[in-house]
Design an enzyme around this catalytic site. Sequence first.
Site, mmCIF file in Angstrom:
data_model
loop_
_atom_site.group_PDB
_atom_site.id
_atom_site.type_symbol
_atom_site.label_atom_id
_atom_site.label_comp_id
_atom_site.label_asym_id
_atom_site.label_seq_id
_atom_site.Cartn_x
_atom_site.Cartn_y
_atom_site.Cartn_z
ATOM 1 C CG ASP A 57 3.221 -8.307 2.016
ATOM 2 O OD1 ASP A 57 3.123 -8.145 3.245
ATOM 3 O OD2 ASP A 57 2.234 -8.234 1.249
ATOM 4 C CG HIS A 66 0.630 -15.995 3.542
ATOM 5 N ND1 HIS A 66 0.664 -15.319 2.339
ATOM 6 C CD2 HIS A 66 0.285 -15.049 4.471
ATOM 7 C CE1 HIS A 66 0.341 -14.045 2.527
ATOM 8 N NE2 HIS A 66 0.111 -13.870 3.812
ATOM 9 N NE ARG A 67 3.099 -11.792 1.909
ATOM 10 C CZ ARG A 67 2.878 -12.265 0.696
ATOM 11 N NH1 ARG A 67 3.691 -13.200 0.206
ATOM 12 N NH2 ARG A 67 1.869 -11.842 -0.035
ATOM 13 C CE LYS A 81 -4.139 -14.207 5.069
ATOM 14 N NZ LYS A 81 -4.137 -13.008 4.251
ATOM 15 C CG ASN A 93 -5.535 -13.014 9.350
ATOM 16 O OD1 ASN A 93 -5.873 -11.865 9.627
ATOM 17 N ND2 ASN A 93 -4.338 -13.492 9.671
ATOM 18 C CG ASP A 97 -6.034 -13.535 1.686
ATOM 19 O OD1 ASP A 97 -6.323 -14.398 2.545
ATOM 20 O OD2 ASP A 97 -5.257 -12.598 1.908
ATOM 21 C CD GLU A 116 -1.342 -11.733 6.551
ATOM 22 O OE1 GLU A 116 -1.773 -11.827 5.395
ATOM 23 O OE2 GLU A 116 -0.508 -10.860 6.878
#
Length: 426
Positions: A299, A380-381, A406, A97, A55, A327
């Site tokens: 998040d 990613h999360r 990311k 993204n 990012d 995302e």
Amino acid sequence: MPNALPPAYTIIPPNRPLTGRVSPPGSKSITNRALLLAALAEGTSTLTGALKSKDTVLMARALREMGVTVDEPDATSFRVTSTGRLVAPAGPLFLGNAGTATRFLTAAVATIEGSVVVDGDEDMRLRPIKPLVDALRSLGIAAESPTGCPPVTVRGNGRFGKGRVEIDGSLSSQYVSALLMAAPFGDGPIEVALTGKDIGARGYVDLTLAAMRAFGAAVEARDDGSWSVQPTGYRATDFHIEPDASAATYLWGIEALTGGRIDLGVEAYAFTQPDAAAQAIIASYPNMPAVIDGSQMQDAVPTMAVVAAFNNTPVRFVGIANLRVKETDRIRAVANELNRIFPGLAIEEGDDLLVASDPALASSLAGRNSRIKIETYHDHRIAMSFALAGLLIPNIVILDPACTGKTYPEYWDMLRSLGVELAATE
């Protein structure tokens, strides 16, 4: 950046408390704010403690395409030199993204004399941006987004208008932050006002205000839903970026699930990011609250949901509707993958997520030999949070582990540093 990763990792439960010292990467949210503000400031700014991830690399590349010099003297620093003005790039800005970069630059490029297209990948093209476009248009800025999502075309005349601009921040606080950061280039004072009191993760606006002030902006909160910004521009400064609280949630989750102790080098109370509030909730495991309001620590919700799967009692997550436009649809993704681990473990009820916690979950699955392949949805999360389940449950396979690049490129190396064995899997 790490070397190429395998298609999947199988996580081998360590069967012991995990202890050690881990330095979380720099905050992605603060790094991208600081990069933009440094690019809008005349002179040279040095950013330390910064995150180097997909990012932030995309943000830095876009700034270079708009005439800003962005050097990288070491692995955690950027040196940004700018005239204080962006120039029109030769082609569209591609931002993958990266939500922060896309939203922030959509407003910032309105200060350019010329036409700029802000675009992203197929996932970014599904993420709403219409509220921000509508707000720009109300300032007299020519902005178009035919689908209500990227790509966005902005035709700037080097000015950012003046007066009052209203913005619907209920979907994302990033729209509000984007307007605020561009507002010092107004023809006069600009008042940024919410159309309602709902705002996604208000704490991130506070991060924006702090960064703006560090770079010389004069911005004041008028009330809970509006801010006044003076047309000061920005001045170059040296700026230190704190560790990423969202990344820290995985370390707190590791502590909770394994009964270990990890020294992050910073206490939870020292973070200014809203996700740090998750530490107290995660630390309450295995007696987490029956209801968790995730609205201001969005998040952190996937991390908390995976930890909650092993809690003594069920946990309901509320205030998380905005997770559907991240995302991926994170409510659905978390529910799907928890149910992949054990059917009925999660239920979507409207925009709530109910985790039907089972303290015997790990022991009941201990003898199962079949692999549990976790779909990560390029998110990613999802990958990082579900890796925590693999600390207790055998044969958890995380697909597309590279997606963690990311925001946390060293995530898998971090797990190895704590003694977690990862088996490359086809």
